[in-house]
Motif scaffolding. Structure first.
Motif, short mmCIF file in Angstrom:
data_model
loop_
_atom_site.label_atom_id
_atom_site.label_comp_id
_atom_site.label_asym_id
_atom_site.label_seq_id
_atom_site.Cartn_x
_atom_site.Cartn_y
_atom_site.Cartn_z
N UNK A 96 0.84 -1.20 0.00
CA UNK A 96 0.00 0.00 0.00
C UNK A 96 0.87 1.24 0.00
N UNK A 97 0.27 2.35 -0.37
CA UNK A 97 0.98 3.63 -0.43
C UNK A 97 0.92 4.32 0.93
N UNK A 98 2.00 5.01 1.34
CA UNK A 98 1.93 5.82 2.56
C UNK A 98 0.87 6.91 2.46
N UNK A 99 0.43 7.22 1.24
CA UNK A 99 -0.63 8.22 1.04
C UNK A 99 -2.02 7.62 1.21
N UNK A 100 -2.11 6.33 1.49
CA UNK A 100 -3.40 5.69 1.69
C UNK A 100 -4.14 6.37 2.85
N UNK A 101 -5.44 6.50 2.72
CA UNK A 101 -6.24 7.17 3.74
C UNK A 101 -5.98 6.56 5.12
N UNK A 102 -5.88 7.43 6.12
CA UNK A 102 -5.58 7.00 7.47
C UNK A 102 -6.49 5.90 8.00
N UNK A 144 3.32 1.03 -7.69
CA UNK A 144 2.88 0.00 -6.76
C UNK A 144 2.17 -1.12 -7.51
N UNK A 145 1.39 -0.78 -8.52
CA UNK A 145 0.71 -1.80 -9.33
C UNK A 145 1.74 -2.69 -10.03
N UNK A 146 2.80 -2.09 -10.55
CA UNK A 146 3.85 -2.85 -11.23
C UNK A 146 4.55 -3.77 -10.23
N UNK A 147 4.90 -3.24 -9.06
CA UNK A 147 5.57 -4.04 -8.04
C UNK A 147 4.69 -5.20 -7.60
N UNK A 148 3.40 -4.95 -7.45
CA UNK A 148 2.48 -6.02 -7.05
C UNK A 148 2.47 -7.13 -8.09
N UNK A 149 2.51 -6.77 -9.37
CA UNK A 149 2.52 -7.82 -10.40
C UNK A 149 3.83 -8.59 -10.37
N UNK A 150 4.95 -7.92 -10.14
CA UNK A 150 6.22 -8.63 -10.04
C UNK A 150 6.21 -9.63 -8.89
N UNK A 151 5.67 -9.22 -7.74
CA UNK A 151 5.58 -10.15 -6.61
C UNK A 151 4.62 -11.30 -6.92
N UNK A 192 2.22 -9.42 6.23
CA UNK A 192 3.21 -8.37 6.02
C UNK A 192 2.51 -7.13 5.47
N UNK A 193 2.61 -6.02 6.20
CA UNK A 193 2.05 -4.74 5.75
C UNK A 193 3.20 -3.88 5.27
N UNK A 194 3.27 -3.64 3.95
CA UNK A 194 4.43 -2.98 3.36
C UNK A 194 4.05 -1.65 2.71
N UNK A 195 4.28 -0.52 3.39
CA UNK A 195 4.08 0.78 2.73
C UNK A 195 5.23 1.04 1.77
N UNK A 196 4.93 1.31 0.52
CA UNK A 196 5.95 1.48 -0.51
C UNK A 196 5.98 2.92 -1.01
N UNK A 197 7.16 3.51 -1.02
CA UNK A 197 7.31 4.89 -1.49
C UNK A 197 7.37 4.93 -3.02
N UNK A 198 6.26 4.56 -3.63
CA UNK A 198 6.12 4.54 -5.09
C UNK A 198 4.81 5.22 -5.47
N UNK A 238 -4.66 4.61 -12.27
CA UNK A 238 -5.17 4.33 -10.92
C UNK A 238 -5.93 5.51 -10.35
N UNK A 239 -6.93 5.23 -9.54
CA UNK A 239 -7.76 6.28 -9.01
C UNK A 239 -7.04 7.27 -8.11
N UNK A 240 -5.96 6.82 -7.46
CA UNK A 240 -5.22 7.69 -6.54
C UNK A 240 -4.13 8.51 -7.23
N UNK A 241 -3.95 8.32 -8.52
CA UNK A 241 -2.83 8.97 -9.21
C UNK A 241 -2.97 10.49 -9.23
N UNK A 242 -4.17 11.00 -9.52
CA UNK A 242 -4.35 12.45 -9.58
C UNK A 242 -4.03 13.10 -8.24
#
Length: 285
Positions: free
Chosen positions: A56-62, A92-99, A81-87, A216-220
């Motif tokens: 998940x993104x650190x910008x995810x809603x609290x 993050x979508x790309x990283x999720x597919x790689x995993x 495992x809860x992994x906040x990724x600075x992407x 992605x919806x959070x991109x803007x």
């Protein structure tokens, strides 16, 4: 069953690279799912897969972040495992597919979770923006802020693996420095009408292919403007990803006992303590 990879939004799910790549679990925000339902969902994933890795993104809603930690705490499970990724979101979508690709390989859950940080350094994620006046997630100089007020200005902003801002319009347009290895370029178009990413950036980075995907919806919100084109260049080949992860020395987490690579366990967040390095730091008698 392979370790479950989970994301926090359906628009972070990229199409599988091949028929062997499993789909991720899509977790729902608190507004759409009760706490009891969230606990049941994660418990089912644990029962089916054994371990769950949530990106998940650190910008995810609290409230959503708190929900994830609450569920982990109430299940009293060290297998989440809860992994906040600075992407950015597309990164993050790309990283999720790689995993997801690597989850069907012979990596242990601990190695797979700690591999997320390693792989994030090989993802070139950024966006073409018409303005950087409100951008606060990537360092921007006052000069660039001033230039963004000029009508028609466009900037290529790289957020990962390093912060870089390049003005791509005007008398001396530039291109940010790209990867030195083979990548596939993903492009997600916002409200900015421009082919610069596909016609200029892609050839300059010598990408092995281009793929258009939904924004992605959070991109803007992440880029502080809807007038943008998000992009991410990453290694698409599972054999190269496998070689990259398997080449790193594996250690054992002194807290939870799982395997890890790098300097931190992805499941318990405990830093790796090298006993030999500690002995070397002790003062001589």
């Amino acid at each position: 069953m392979p370790t479950a990879i989970a994301v926090t939004s359906g628009d972070l799910v990229l199409p599988p690279s091949d028929r062997h790549t499993p789909l991720p679990a899509v977790l729902q925000p608190p507004a759409s799912q009760t706490l009891e339902a969230s606990i049941t969902e994660i418990h089912s994933l644990l029962e089916q897969h054994g371990y769950v890795i949530v990106l998940y993104s650190p910008a995810l809603a609290g409230p959503f972040v708190r929900r994830l930690h609450t569920v982990r705490s109430m299940l009293e499970s060290d297998r989440i495992a809860l992994l906040p990724m600075e992407l950015p979101p597309l990164g993050i979508a790309v990283l999720a597919r790689q995993l997801r690709q690597l989850s069907v390989c012979d990596f242990s859950p601990g190695v797979l979770a700690s591999a997320a940080r390693l792989l994030s350094h090989y993802i070139y994620a950024g966006a073409l923006l018409s303005s950087v006046t409100r951008l606060d997630r990537v360092p921007v100089s006052l000069t660039s802020h001033a230039k963004s007020w000029v009508p028609g200005s466009q900037f290529a902003v790289l957020a990962s693996p390093r912060a870089e801002l390049t003005k791509v319009s005007g008398a001396e347009p530039g291109v940010p420095e790209g990867p030195s290895f083979g990548t596939q370029l993903l492009i997600a178009r916002g409200q900015l009408q421009s082919d610069w990413v596909s016609t200029v950036l892609a050839p300059a980075w010598r990408v092995q292919g281009q793929l258009e995907t939904a924004l992605p919806g959070d991109s803007a919100g992440w880029w502080a403007t809807p007038r943008m084109v998000e992009f991410a260049a990453a290694i698409p080949d599972i054999s190269i990803l496998y070689q990259l992860v398997s080449s790193v020395r594996r250690e054992q987490c002194h807290w939870c006992g799982l395997e890890l690579i790098g300097d931190r366990c992805g499941f318990c967040s405990s830093p790796f303590a090298d006993p030999h390095a500690q002995l070397e730091r002790l003062p001589s008698q």
